[in-house]
Design a protein around this motif. Structure first.
Motif, PDB file in Angstrom:
ATOM      1  N   THR A   1       0.846  -1.196   0.000  1.00  0.00           N
ATOM      2  CA  THR A   1       0.000   0.000   0.000  1.00  0.00           C
ATOM      3  C   THR A   1       0.879   1.243   0.000  1.00  0.00           C
ATOM      4  O   THR A   1       2.058   1.183   0.386  1.00  0.00           O
ATOM      5  N   ILE A   2       0.308   2.327  -0.435  1.00  0.00           N
ATOM      6  CA  ILE A   2       1.029   3.592  -0.491  1.00  0.00           C
ATOM      7  C   ILE A   2       0.213   4.638   0.237  1.00  0.00           C
ATOM      8  O   ILE A   2      -1.019   4.618   0.199  1.00  0.00           O
ATOM      9  N   SER A   3       0.916   5.516   0.928  1.00  0.00           N
ATOM     10  CA  SER A   3       0.229   6.568   1.664  1.00  0.00           C
ATOM     11  C   SER A   3       1.100   7.815   1.705  1.00  0.00           C
ATOM     12  O   SER A   3       2.299   7.764   1.405  1.00  0.00           O
ATOM     13  N   ARG A   4       0.478   8.898   2.082  1.00  0.00           N
ATOM     14  CA  ARG A   4       1.181  10.187   2.066  1.00  0.00           C
ATOM     15  C   ARG A   4       0.938  10.915   3.383  1.00  0.00           C
ATOM     16  O   ARG A   4      -0.179  10.944   3.874  1.00  0.00           O
ATOM     17  N   ASP A   5       1.997  11.480   3.933  1.00  0.00           N
ATOM     18  CA  ASP A   5       1.900  12.326   5.121  1.00  0.00           C
ATOM     19  C   ASP A   5       2.355  13.720   4.721  1.00  0.00           C
ATOM     20  O   ASP A   5       3.557  13.972   4.598  1.00  0.00           O
ATOM     21  N   ASN A   6       1.405  14.591   4.490  1.00  0.00           N
ATOM     22  CA  ASN A   6       1.747  15.933   4.014  1.00  0.00           C
ATOM     23  C   ASN A   6       2.559  16.705   5.038  1.00  0.00           C
ATOM     24  O   ASN A   6       3.441  17.492   4.679  1.00  0.00           O
ATOM     25  N   ALA A   7       2.285  16.498   6.313  1.00  0.00           N
ATOM     26  CA  ALA A   7       3.014  17.221   7.360  1.00  0.00           C
ATOM     27  C   ALA A   7       4.497  16.868   7.369  1.00  0.00           C
ATOM     28  O   ALA A   7       5.341  17.710   7.669  1.00  0.00           O
ATOM     29  N   LYS A   8       4.791  15.614   7.018  1.00  0.00           N
ATOM     30  CA  LYS A   8       6.190  15.173   6.981  1.00  0.00           C
ATOM     31  C   LYS A   8       6.748  15.205   5.562  1.00  0.00           C
ATOM     32  O   LYS A   8       7.906  14.849   5.353  1.00  0.00           O
ATOM     33  N   ASN A   9       5.898  15.608   4.621  1.00  0.00           N
ATOM     34  CA  ASN A   9       6.307  15.668   3.215  1.00  0.00           C
ATOM     35  C   ASN A   9       6.898  14.337   2.760  1.00  0.00           C
ATOM     36  O   ASN A   9       7.938  14.288   2.076  1.00  0.00           O
ATOM     37  N   THR A  10       6.236  13.290   3.129  1.00  0.00           N
ATOM     38  CA  THR A  10       6.751  11.940   2.914  1.00  0.00           C
ATOM     39  C   THR A  10       5.666  11.031   2.348  1.00  0.00           C
ATOM     40  O   THR A  10       4.496  11.138   2.750  1.00  0.00           O
TER      41      THR A  10
END
Length: 120
Positions: A67-76
């Motif tokens: 799975t793929i996910s995004r954490d905008n706060a960590k820019n990751t």
């Protein structure tokens, strides 16, 4: 944008691993971020991609396991891998594009790879 992939290592068959792709010089949610891999002696292939709209594209090899996910706060952007087997052994790269997603020829920026070895 500069990308840095990390989190690779040695994992036993059936195990799990999470890779990270951290961006600098731009926000990850502006870009389509794809994960690619290159196994020894094989061509590089796309694995998973998360586009800027939040939609995911999967390669057949990833369905049901990655799975793929995004954490905008960590820019990751993360690649969570489970049920790993020896065929998943490869150098994993993350890449960014404004247009392509799983097509490596269309990706504009690449991070250095991180090695994942699946072995007992």
């Amino acid at each position: 944008v500069q990308l840095q992939a990390s989190g690779g290592g040695l994992v036993q068959p059936g195990g799990s691993l999470r890779l990270s792709c951290t961006a600098s010089g731009g926000s990850v949610n502006w870009w389509n971020i794809g994960w690619f891999r290159q196994a020894p002696g094989k061509e590089r292939e796309g694995v998973l991609c998360l586009n800027s709209a939040g939609s995911t594209s999967y390669a057949d090899s990833a369905k049901g396991r990655f799975t793929i996910s995004r954490d905008n706060a960590k820019n990751t952007v993360y690649l969570q891998m489970s049920s790993l087997n020896s065929e998943d052994t490869a150098v994993y790269y993350c890449a960014a594009s404004l247009s392509s997603c799983l097509e490596d020829y269309g990706m504009h920026y690449w991070g250095k790879g991180t090695l994942v070895t699946v072995s007992s």
